[in-house]
Design an enzyme around this catalytic site. Structure first.
Site, PDB file in Angstrom:
ATOM      1  N   SER A   1      41.369  38.372  36.359  1.00 52.20           N
ATOM      2  CA  SER A   1      40.039  37.802  36.621  1.00 52.20           C
ATOM      3  C   SER A   1      39.223  38.712  37.530  1.00 52.20           C
ATOM      4  O   SER A   1      38.057  39.003  37.245  1.00 52.20           O
ATOM      5  CB  SER A   1      40.137  36.430  37.315  1.00 52.20           C
ATOM      6  OG  SER A   1      41.088  35.637  36.713  1.00 52.20           O
TER       7      SER A   1
ATOM      8  N   ASP B   1      41.999  39.775  45.811  1.00 52.52           N
ATOM      9  CA  ASP B   1      42.011  40.455  44.519  1.00 52.52           C
ATOM     10  C   ASP B   1      40.752  41.270  44.284  1.00 52.52           C
ATOM     11  O   ASP B   1      40.802  42.420  43.835  1.00 52.52           O
ATOM     12  CB  ASP B   1      42.197  39.426  43.394  1.00 52.52           C
ATOM     13  CG  ASP B   1      43.459  38.601  43.595  1.00 52.52           C
ATOM     14  OD1 ASP B   1      44.277  38.975  44.464  1.00 52.52           O
ATOM     15  OD2 ASP B   1      43.626  37.580  42.907  1.00 52.52           O
TER      16      ASP B   1
HETATM   17  C1  GAF Z   1      45.608  34.588  43.763  1.00 54.90           C
HETATM   18  C2  GAF Z   1      44.284  34.423  44.493  1.00 54.90           C
HETATM   19  F1  GAF Z   1      43.256  34.801  43.680  1.00 54.90           F
HETATM   20  C3  GAF Z   1      44.272  35.262  45.778  1.00 54.90           C
HETATM   21  O1  GAF Z   1      43.083  35.030  46.474  1.00 54.90           O
HETATM   22  C4  GAF Z   1      45.486  34.926  46.654  1.00 54.90           C
HETATM   23  O2  GAF Z   1      45.327  33.704  47.304  1.00 54.90           O
HETATM   24  C5  GAF Z   1      46.770  34.976  45.838  1.00 54.90           C
HETATM   25  O3  GAF Z   1      46.676  34.217  44.643  1.00 54.90           O
HETATM   26  C6  GAF Z   1      47.958  34.473  46.615  1.00 54.90           C
HETATM   27  O4  GAF Z   1      48.266  35.335  47.641  1.00 54.90           O
HETATM   28  O5  GAF Z   1      45.765  35.900  43.324  1.00 54.90           O
END
Ligand code: GAF
Length: 383
Positions: A126, A170
């Site tokens: 995403s 991310d």
């Molecule tokens: C997903 C979420 F998008 C991130 O922001 C983070 O919280 C992760 O899970 C867990 O560490 O990738």
């Protein structure tokens, strides 16, 4: 990697114009899970799986979005939309809407998308899509942002438009990664430290093939549970708006007032922040043994205290333990499926991948996908 020439001519053939092409990489998180939205620490790296976004302007004011992976094109006759439609186009449209909200006048455009980031596997497909789209749309309006600011805008697209309450990790790493480095990010002020990944270490990513989704029920539930623990601590001690500000002593002091599950979720988050900072130190010092130990403890905490793993991911981590070359293994990303990250001695990486795949298939009856990856640079324009 998709052949950019093929992608370019595909766009030209479909939309009748030469595209500008942008790349957004996926990521793997070495350590620091479910800490980003608690304003804590994470240590991801971008990987050599990415999304391409090709863009060209249109004169009819429409926005056309085509995904080669989905084999589908959607045309929005009246341009930028203000609401999600529960469709894969919500990601690129969400980014476009957020940029429009920032005051950019967005003309009509045609956007082509292609990706080799495995979907719903905890490797940030995403964010890769959001980031590649953001660079593409910004190129059209002749604007730009510093990486951290653009990461926030892409996160807002996911939070506000798509409706998934992810943190900043991310989008940040996809935009700001550096080749051959992991990045220790302070999710409070977005300051970061780069840690080189030594040449002798390979990133072996093992896909359990169990699908994970951030928008799905478990991620927001865990987030709520850990935030409930934070509220209990905050009711006793000022200055704890996020678990980042809490200590293990706070937890022991007031843990009895929490739901047992909330206590355990917070235990994971608070200890994970400590482990993440320590893991960066270990990596910087070249202390692979300590890094491996911290990854093992992080997996135990993620699986048992946070209950963010699944039988298959636990098996993938367990089956890696006595294979030659392993430095450390743990489940990476949002949890409940997806991939494990294995730091492995480069010389053993191919054999490790093969043996792990065979063991996992035998144990679970599922054929996994195992990739020997390297840390890549951040999002950019393809010349
Ligand atoms: C997903 C979420 F998008 C991130 O922001 C983070 O919280 C992760 O899970 C867990 O560490 O990738």
């Amino acid at each position: 990697m998709h052949d950019a020439k093929v992608f370019r001519s595909m766009h030209k053939e479909r939309f009748g114009a030469e595209p500008a092409i942008f790349v957004g990489p996926g990521r793997v998180n070495l350590i620091g899970e479910h800490t980003d939205y608690a304003e804590g620490f994470v240590m991801p790296a971008a990987i050599n799986f990415s999304t391409l976004a090709g863009i060209s302007p249109r004169t009819d004011g429409k926005i056309a979005i085509y995904s080669e992976n989905q084999g589908e094109e959607r045309v929005f006759d009246d341009g930028v939309q203000v609401k999600r439609i529960q469709h894969w186009t919500d990601y690129p449209m969400g980014v476009t809407a957020i940029l429009a909200g920032e005051g950019h006048k967005i003309p009509g455009f045609s956007l082509s998308i292609w990706s080799d980031v495995p979907l719903s596997s905890g490797l940030s497909s995403s964010a890769a899509l959001e980031v590649a789209t953001a660079l593409a749309v910004l190129s059209l309006v002749g604007a730009g942002y510093p990486g951290p600011k653009l990461a926030r805008l892409c996160q807002r697209a996911e939070n506000e438009f798509v409706g998934s309450n992810c943190g900043i990790m991310d989008q940040f790493i996809s935009l700001n990664a550096q080749k051959d480095h992991a990045l220790l990010l302070d999710c409070r002020d977005l300051s970061f430290k780069l840690a080189p990944i030594p040449d002798h270490v390979a990133l072996v990513i093992a896909n359990t093939m169990v699908k994970h989704s951030v928008a799905g029920g478990d991620y927001p539930t865990r987030r709520r549970e850990s935030e409930a623990a934070c509220a209990v601590i905050a009711s006793h001690r000022a200055g704890v708006p996020f678990l980042r500000d809490a200590t293990l002593e706070d937890l022991e002091k007031w843990g009895s007032e929490m739901e047992p599950k909330s206590y355990l979720r917070a235990k994971h988050v608070i200890s994970e922040d400590l482990r993440t900072v320590a893991a960066c130190e270990a990596l910087l010092k070249g202390n692979m043994k300590e890094l491996g130990r911290l990854m093992a403890e992080a997996h135990r905490s993620y699986s048992q205290d946070f209950e963010g793993s699944c039988v298959e991911a636990d098996a993938m981590v367990a089956l890696a333990q006595d294979l030659p070359g392993l430095i450390g293994a743990r489940l990476t990303g949002g949890g409940f499926g997806g991939c494990t990250i294995n730091l492995v001695e480069q010389t053993e990486a191919t054999g490790f991948a093969k043996a792990l795949g065979a063991r996992y298939a035998e144990k679970t009856g599922i054929a996994p996908q195992i990739h020997v990856c390297h840390a890549s640079g951040g999002a950019h324009r393809l010349e």
